[in-house]
Design a protein around this motif. Structure first.
Motif, PDB file in Angstrom:
ATOM      1  N   ASN A 152       9.523 -19.073   7.131  1.00  0.00           N
ATOM      2  CA  ASN A 152      10.352 -18.070   6.474  1.00  0.00           C
ATOM      3  C   ASN A 152      10.461 -16.775   7.261  1.00  0.00           C
ATOM      4  OD1 ASN A 152      10.827 -19.719   4.292  1.00  0.00           O
ATOM      5  ND2 ASN A 152       9.110 -18.949   3.105  1.00  0.00           N
ATOM      6  N   SER A 153      10.021 -16.773   8.498  1.00  0.00           N
ATOM      7  CA  SER A 153       9.979 -15.520   9.267  1.00  0.00           C
ATOM      8  C   SER A 153      10.903 -15.571  10.475  1.00  0.00           C
ATOM      9  CB  SER A 153       8.550 -15.213   9.701  1.00  0.00           C
ATOM     10  OG  SER A 153       8.022 -16.261  10.489  1.00  0.00           O
ATOM     11  N   VAL A 154      12.054 -16.262  10.345  1.00  0.00           N
ATOM     12  CA  VAL A 154      12.981 -16.319  11.472  1.00  0.00           C
ATOM     13  C   VAL A 154      13.605 -14.949  11.749  1.00  0.00           C
ATOM     14  CG1 VAL A 154      13.540 -18.768  11.418  1.00  0.00           C
ATOM     15  CG2 VAL A 154      14.730 -17.200   9.870  1.00  0.00           C
ATOM     16  N   GLY A 155      13.702 -14.110  10.747  1.00  0.00           N
ATOM     17  CA  GLY A 155      14.206 -12.761  10.964  1.00  0.00           C
ATOM     18  C   GLY A 155      13.099 -11.788  11.319  1.00  0.00           C
ATOM     19  N   GLY A 156      11.962 -11.945  10.675  1.00  0.00           N
ATOM     20  CA  GLY A 156      10.841 -11.053  10.887  1.00  0.00           C
ATOM     21  C   GLY A 156       9.873 -11.155   9.727  1.00  0.00           C
ATOM     22  N   THR A 157       8.887 -10.284   9.726  1.00  0.00           N
ATOM     23  CA  THR A 157       7.832 -10.312   8.714  1.00  0.00           C
ATOM     24  C   THR A 157       7.528  -8.892   8.278  1.00  0.00           C
ATOM     25  OG1 THR A 157       6.856 -12.326   9.646  1.00  0.00           O
ATOM     26  CG2 THR A 157       5.451 -10.977   8.256  1.00  0.00           C
ATOM     27  N   ILE A 158       7.292  -8.735   6.981  1.00  0.00           N
ATOM     28  CA  ILE A 158       6.860  -7.453   6.421  1.00  0.00           C
ATOM     29  C   ILE A 158       5.465  -7.645   5.857  1.00  0.00           C
ATOM     30  CG2 ILE A 158       7.343  -5.639   4.746  1.00  0.00           C
ATOM     31  CD1 ILE A 158      10.278  -6.427   4.856  1.00  0.00           C
ATOM     32  N   ASN A 159       4.511  -6.905   6.401  1.00  0.00           N
ATOM     33  CA  ASN A 159       3.114  -6.980   5.967  1.00  0.00           C
ATOM     34  C   ASN A 159       2.749  -5.717   5.200  1.00  0.00           C
ATOM     35  OD1 ASN A 159       2.562  -9.443   7.184  1.00  0.00           O
ATOM     36  ND2 ASN A 159       1.965  -8.497   9.120  1.00  0.00           N
ATOM     37  N   SER A 160       2.173  -5.896   4.032  1.00  0.00           N
ATOM     38  CA  SER A 160       1.670  -4.782   3.236  1.00  0.00           C
ATOM     39  C   SER A 160       0.163  -4.918   3.137  1.00  0.00           C
ATOM     40  CB  SER A 160       2.309  -4.800   1.837  1.00  0.00           C
ATOM     41  OG  SER A 160       1.748  -3.814   1.006  1.00  0.00           O
ATOM     42  N   ILE A 161      -0.564  -3.873   3.525  1.00  0.00           N
ATOM     43  CA  ILE A 161      -2.027  -3.924   3.554  1.00  0.00           C
ATOM     44  C   ILE A 161      -2.569  -2.877   2.586  1.00  0.00           C
ATOM     45  CG2 ILE A 161      -4.095  -3.576   4.958  1.00  0.00           C
ATOM     46  CD1 ILE A 161      -0.867  -4.490   6.691  1.00  0.00           C
ATOM     47  N   SER A 162      -3.388  -3.312   1.648  1.00  0.00           N
ATOM     48  CA  SER A 162      -3.866  -2.442   0.576  1.00  0.00           C
ATOM     49  C   SER A 162      -4.928  -1.458   1.044  1.00  0.00           C
ATOM     50  CB  SER A 162      -4.457  -3.283  -0.560  1.00  0.00           C
ATOM     51  OG  SER A 162      -3.491  -4.066  -1.189  1.00  0.00           O
ATOM     52  N   ASN A 163      -5.042  -0.353   0.317  1.00  0.00           N
ATOM     53  CA  ASN A 163      -6.242   0.471   0.383  1.00  0.00           C
ATOM     54  C   ASN A 163      -7.368  -0.312  -0.281  1.00  0.00           C
ATOM     55  OD1 ASN A 163      -5.391   2.931   1.656  1.00  0.00           O
ATOM     56  ND2 ASN A 163      -4.213   3.397  -0.182  1.00  0.00           N
ATOM     57  N   THR A 164      -8.488  -0.431   0.376  1.00  0.00           N
ATOM     58  CA  THR A 164      -9.576  -1.293  -0.086  1.00  0.00           C
ATOM     59  C   THR A 164     -10.758  -0.457  -0.575  1.00  0.00           C
ATOM     60  OG1 THR A 164     -10.359  -1.464   2.197  1.00  0.00           O
ATOM     61  CG2 THR A 164      -8.902  -3.205   1.400  1.00  0.00           C
ATOM     62  N   PRO A 165     -11.737  -1.089  -1.231  1.00  0.00           N
ATOM     63  CA  PRO A 165     -12.897  -0.345  -1.730  1.00  0.00           C
ATOM     64  C   PRO A 165     -13.624   0.417  -0.621  1.00  0.00           C
ATOM     65  CG  PRO A 165     -12.830  -2.518  -2.715  1.00  0.00           C
ATOM     66  CD  PRO A 165     -11.760  -2.497  -1.665  1.00  0.00           C
ATOM     67  N   THR A 166     -14.055   1.617  -0.946  1.00  0.00           N
ATOM     68  CA  THR A 166     -14.700   2.497   0.018  1.00  0.00           C
ATOM     69  C   THR A 166     -16.221   2.421  -0.117  1.00  0.00           C
ATOM     70  OG1 THR A 166     -14.449   4.309  -1.553  1.00  0.00           O
ATOM     71  CG2 THR A 166     -12.762   4.078   0.141  1.00  0.00           C
ATOM     72  N   SER A 167     -16.900   2.797   0.954  1.00  0.00           N
ATOM     73  CA  SER A 167     -18.367   2.755   0.952  1.00  0.00           C
ATOM     74  C   SER A 167     -18.983   4.023   0.373  1.00  0.00           C
ATOM     75  CB  SER A 167     -18.883   2.536   2.371  1.00  0.00           C
ATOM     76  OG  SER A 167     -18.392   3.545   3.244  1.00  0.00           O
ATOM     77  N   SER A 168     -18.158   5.035   0.087  1.00  0.00           N
ATOM     78  CA  SER A 168     -18.626   6.236  -0.610  1.00  0.00           C
ATOM     79  C   SER A 168     -17.672   6.521  -1.763  1.00  0.00           C
ATOM     80  CB  SER A 168     -18.690   7.431   0.342  1.00  0.00           C
ATOM     81  OG  SER A 168     -17.415   7.700   0.891  1.00  0.00           O
ATOM     82  N   PHE A 169     -18.136   7.330  -2.711  1.00  0.00           N
ATOM     83  CA  PHE A 169     -17.323   7.575  -3.902  1.00  0.00           C
ATOM     84  C   PHE A 169     -16.019   8.284  -3.540  1.00  0.00           C
ATOM     85  CE2 PHE A 169     -15.815  10.380  -7.231  1.00  0.00           C
ATOM     86  CZ  PHE A 169     -15.662   9.479  -8.283  1.00  0.00           C
ATOM     87  N   TYR A 170     -14.950   7.816  -4.168  1.00  0.00           N
ATOM     88  CA  TYR A 170     -13.633   8.418  -3.956  1.00  0.00           C
ATOM     89  C   TYR A 170     -12.821   8.217  -5.238  1.00  0.00           C
ATOM     90  CZ  TYR A 170      -8.704   8.539  -2.549  1.00  0.00           C
ATOM     91  OH  TYR A 170      -7.367   8.800  -2.475  1.00  0.00           O
ATOM     92  N   ALA A 171     -12.111   9.253  -5.632  1.00  0.00           N
ATOM     93  CA  ALA A 171     -11.203   9.138  -6.772  1.00  0.00           C
ATOM     94  C   ALA A 171      -9.995  10.011  -6.496  1.00  0.00           C
ATOM     95  CB  ALA A 171     -11.882   9.565  -8.065  1.00  0.00           C
ATOM     96  N   GLU A 172      -8.847   9.581  -6.984  1.00  0.00           N
ATOM     97  CA  GLU A 172      -7.613  10.340  -6.784  1.00  0.00           C
ATOM     98  C   GLU A 172      -6.682  10.140  -7.974  1.00  0.00           C
ATOM     99  OE1 GLU A 172      -3.970  10.967  -3.529  1.00  0.00           O
ATOM    100  OE2 GLU A 172      -5.738   9.752  -3.017  1.00  0.00           O
ATOM    101  N   GLY A 173      -6.021  11.220  -8.353  1.00  0.00           N
ATOM    102  CA  GLY A 173      -4.994  11.161  -9.381  1.00  0.00           C
ATOM    103  C   GLY A 173      -3.712  11.772  -8.854  1.00  0.00           C
ATOM    104  N   ARG A 174      -2.586  11.208  -9.269  1.00  0.00           N
ATOM    105  CA  ARG A 174      -1.294  11.715  -8.833  1.00  0.00           C
ATOM    106  C   ARG A 174      -0.352  11.796 -10.026  1.00  0.00           C
ATOM    107  NH1 ARG A 174       0.100   8.667  -3.046  1.00  0.00           N
ATOM    108  NH2 ARG A 174      -1.871   9.196  -2.007  1.00  0.00           N
ATOM    109  N   ALA A 175       0.498  12.799  -9.990  1.00  0.00           N
ATOM    110  CA  ALA A 175       1.515  12.964 -11.019  1.00  0.00           C
ATOM    111  C   ALA A 175       2.809  13.428 -10.352  1.00  0.00           C
ATOM    112  CB  ALA A 175       1.074  13.979 -12.075  1.00  0.00           C
ATOM    113  N   THR A 176       3.913  12.843 -10.764  1.00  0.00           N
ATOM    114  CA  THR A 176       5.224  13.190 -10.223  1.00  0.00           C
ATOM    115  C   THR A 176       6.172  13.487 -11.370  1.00  0.00           C
ATOM    116  OG1 THR A 176       4.901  11.739  -8.320  1.00  0.00           O
ATOM    117  CG2 THR A 176       7.159  12.417  -8.805  1.00  0.00           C
TER     118      THR A 176
END
Length: 834
Positions: A152-176
């Motif tokens: 299925n990649s005769v035209g090309g490929t789109i890869n999406s790579i997630s943000n993964t679990p971190t080794s130290s505490f992290y939290a974020e909130g966003r509002a738009t």
């Protein structure tokens, strides 16, 4: 909410004991916050191992989360704006790279651009458009990627790579908060549970109260209006120092008024427009005593393209969409990694639109004198027509995949990767066009009852299996020269059944004209007249009618296979320079034109011979240049073409074009003019034309019969495309302020193999601007943005329909045009806790 609160409480005790080491990490994070405006190296996984983008012999556009926030890349359309060679139709959810993609939404035909989320194949391009809070990086690989990524990649490929679990505490909130009543909220929390176990939870809620299109008939606005919810959980577990397990699960639901297109041109005021199965809706405007919503008897979009007049609200739902992915990676002591990648997705998508595109509710179809109702009446009473015609579409799909890779990881001159792949998919796709207010539809004359009031029903239930084995080697035979060779074997099977029923109401060609029979006009089942009974490739048996429902079934089955591969050379005279030359052979599996039980439903596979020369150069810390020139011999392009039969609606069949020749050039540059001033310049030239193809009929010009299309540009292939961004950062003690402005220009493009004015999407330009404030400790970010600043009218797709009786002076066709969003603006706030 309780899970998220529990995780915050569990992690807080371990995370908020500040030390000098933590402060040093904080300084590192502040520096990383400015990487979006520097030429820092970008790591990609385009060849299934982590490498610097500048060392990979593939034309890649890579978007980190920081860069996306800086220039404003949020949707697939935004990726399209900045990526050379990439085209996307929002209204059709189809992606094209270098003119190669899928020309239809029939699921029995494969896409030409493969989308992967965390290494797991996904059938929708939308999977790559996750917000930067969720997605660490998006890689768009331009050009054939068949060896490592499959058929299925005769035209090309789109890869999406997630943000993964971190080794130290992290939290974020966003509002738009934005215009059109946009209110979006997102949150993520991540951190260690034990020394070897890490967890990440994230969620998003998006709401838009007002649509981009106004219903002048008084109904709700449409286009963008709606809401969605997404929740995901991830776990990363170091089972041993050399064995890691990563798991991800996601839940998604949404409701949307899906409208992304407007209809330009006249209504068709004919009593039976071309392709109709019953009396025309707009014909009622020519008759006395009609009833409607609102007061528009002509198309309001001709005055304002973002207005419409319909009596059936448009809506799309997806409840639920569930997904899961898993990676198990073992770093062996023998110089290679063993990696398993698996995933599963299921969803249920439904769409309802107004098929007749008017707000008329009822009218009287006039009758003429005839002996039918003699001796009591000179002519039959008129037929009351209720032309409220919804278009109901659904696709219910489940699929899973398993992949096992063996990847060398030592530093020798000989690198290799060997893989095995399996994919299984099952889906149901249907289209129903009912006349729900027309009582005659419930009981066709001499045929099974029709409780759903469908005048047109088409459906497919299919399952697909794909298996592949592949290998690729890299041999660095001198310090500056490397050879790459790869081979892949694909084996694909597609089987299932298509269903069809078609009724006729009042057409003279059906033998019971409404003008004669009036109120006594029967509904006639014409399915058995229009389907094909002939054997053909891919047809596994004759069509059979279900006597209880009147629906006809036909089984389909076919298997395709191919050996493909790649070969190329790389030259790296120094650490900052790469030049490459490669050849690739690509394959896209065959498919079926399912749903209407036509003759010759099978389409053969597509093949591409691709030749590419590219170079990547980094001049110090100031300038990056990536360039590629390519040439394609493209055989068997699967193209849908519509044609009008003697009666009934326009039907679509699929054909394999003989040969398409494509060539072009692409350029991506980043210039760090000063430490605070940066320019981006991306350009693409594409020349993709048909070299053999005859003879096909354009339904807007049926009087010309079959026409040659040799020399015509293939759909979704703009000759030129340009994107420019400039950003400047001011530094203060409290933080930094970055001004960013972008200009995008897209050349005109045709959306049909017939290069006619009615299929032409004109050139357009777009201007975006953003102001971003980051505090010095990287605790919060504020972004003020505006997209499509000049409110430009951009078309991303155009189709046309022949009219039998347009308004006086109007063109004999109308156009359905997919539109980019109008001017949107808002403010986004990001708050981080560490």
């Amino acid at each position: 909410m309780s899970k998220r609160a529990g995780l915050l409480a569990a992690c807080a005790g371990a995370a908020f004991t500040w030390t000098s080491a933590a402060q040093a990490q904080q300084a590192t994070r502040v520096a990383a916050n400015d990487q979006a405006t520097t030429l820092a190296a970008v790591i990609v996984t385009a060849q299934k191992r982590e490498e610097s983008l500048l060392t990979v012999p593939v034309a890649i556009s890579a978007y980190t989360s920081k860069r996306r926030d800086l220039i404003g890349v949020d949707t697939i359309q935004d990726f399209t704006n900045y990526t050379p060679g990439l085209a996307y139709s929002t209204s059709l959810d189809r992606a094209f790279i270098r003119g190669v993609g899928r020309q239809t939404n029939n699921l029995a035909t494969e896409p030409g651009v493969a989308t992967y989320a965390d290494g797991v194949y996904n059938s929708s391009v939308v999977a790559a458009s996750g917000d930067s809070l969720f997605v660490n990086r998006v890689e768009i690989l331009r050009g054939l990627q068949g060896t490592l990524y499959g058929r299925n990649s005769v035209g090309g490929t789109i890869n999406s790579i997630s943000n993964t679990p971190t080794s130290s505490f992290y939290a974020e909130g966003r509002a738009t908060v934005g215009n059109y009543g946009v209110y979006n909220f997102e949150a993520a929390v991540s951190g260690p549970i034990t020394d070897t176990l890490r967890l990440r939870l994230a969620a998003a809620q998006a709401d838009q109260a007002d649509g981009y299109f106004k219903n002048v008939a008084g109904g709700p606005s449409e286009g963008g209006r709606g809401n969605s919810t997404y929740v995901e959980a991830q776990v990363s577990w170091d089972i041993t120092p050399n064995l890691n397990l990563w798991l991800k699960g996601g839940y998604f639901r949404y409701y949307s008024t899906y409208r992304t297109a407007g209809v330009l041109g006249s209504y068709d005021y004919a009593p039976f427009p071309p392709g109709s199965l019953g009396p025309g809706a707009a014909y009622g405007f020519t008759q006395p005593g009609f009833t409607e919503l609102g007061g528009f008897t002509t198309n309001p979009a001709n005055t304002n393209i973002r207005t419409f007049s319909t009596d059936i609200p448009e809506k799309a739902t997806d409840e639920p969409a569930l997904s899961a992915a898993a990676h198990l990676t073992w770093t062996t002591p023998w110089g290679f990694d063993v990696k398993y990648v698996g995933g599963f997705t299921t969803y249920n998508f439904k769409l309802t639109t107004d098929y007749d595109n008017t707000s008329i509710l009822s009218y009287q179809f006039p009758t003429v004198p005839s002996p039918i109702c003699q001796p009591y009446l000179a002519q039959c009473p008129p037929l009351t027509v209720f032309p409220q015609v919804p278009f109901r579409y659904a696709e219910n799909k489940s699929y899973y995949s398993n992949e096992l890779n063996f990847v060398s990881h030592d530093n020798s001159r000989f690198q290799w990767i060997i893989g095995l792949y399996q994919f299984h998919e099952e889906y149901n796709q249907y289209v129903q066009i009912p006349l729900p207010e027309q009582p005659q539809l419930a009981f066709p004359a001499g045929a099974p009852a029709n409780p759903t009031f469908d005048i047109y029903h088409t459906e497919q239930n299919m399952h697909e299996d794909s298996y592949a084995g592949f290998a690729q080697v890299d041999w660095k035979f001198t310090d500056t020269l490397k050879f790459t060779g790869g081979i892949r074997y694909n084996h694909d099977t597609l089987a299932g059944a298509e269903e069809f029923r078609e009724l006729c109401f009042g057409l003279p060609s059906c033998g019971y004209p409404a003008a004669v029979y009036g109120a006594y006009t029967p509904v006639i089942d014409i399915t058995h007249y229009v389907i094909s009974y002939a054997p053909a490739p891919g047809v596994a048996g004759p069509p059979v009618e279900d006597p209880a429902t009147g629906i006809w079934f036909r089984p389909l089955s076919q298997t395709w296979s191919a050996v493909t591969g790649t070969a190329g050379f790389e030259w790296t005279p120094n650490a900052d320079t790469l030049a490459y030359l490669k050849y690739s052979r690509g394959y896209k599996a065959g498919g079926f034109n399912t749903g209407t039980i036509l003759a010759n439903p099978e389409t053969n596979p597509e093949y591409i011979d691709a030749y590419e020369i590219g170079a990547k150069e980094q001049l110090g810390r100031r300038l990056q240049v990536n360039a590629a020139v390519f040439y394609y011999d493209y055989y068997g392009m699967q193209i849908p073409l519509s044609f009008q039969e003697a009666q009934g609606p326009i039907v679509t069949n699929f054909f394999n074009m003989g040969k398409v020749v494509s060539y072009g050039a692409e350029l991506e540059t980043i210039w760090q003019a000063t430490p605070d001033l940066q320019f981006l310049f991306n350009y693409a030239y594409l020349h993709a034309t048909i070299h053999s193809g005859c003879c096909f009929e354009d339904t807007v010009q049926p009087q010309l019969g079959g026409q040659s299309v040799v020399g015509e540009t293939v759909p979704q292939s703009p000759r030129n495309k340009l994107a420019v961004n400039a950003n400047y950062t001011f530094h203060f003690d409290p933080g930094s302020l970055t001004f960013s402005a972008s200009y995008i220009w897209k050349d005109q493009t045709y959306d049909s193999i017939f290069n006619r004015p009615w299929y032409l999407a004109p050139a357009y330009s777009q201007v975006d601007a953003r102001i971003t404030y980051n505090d010095a400790r990287d605790r919060f970010t504020v972004i003020a943005y505006v997209k499509n600043l000049t409110n430009a009218l951009g078309y991303d797709n155009v189709s046309a329909l022949l009219l039998a009786a347009p308004a006086p002076g109007a063109l004999p066709y109308n156009q359905t045009v997919g539109l980019i969003p109008p001017r949107t603006y808002g403010v986004e706030v990001q708050v981080r806790f560490r």
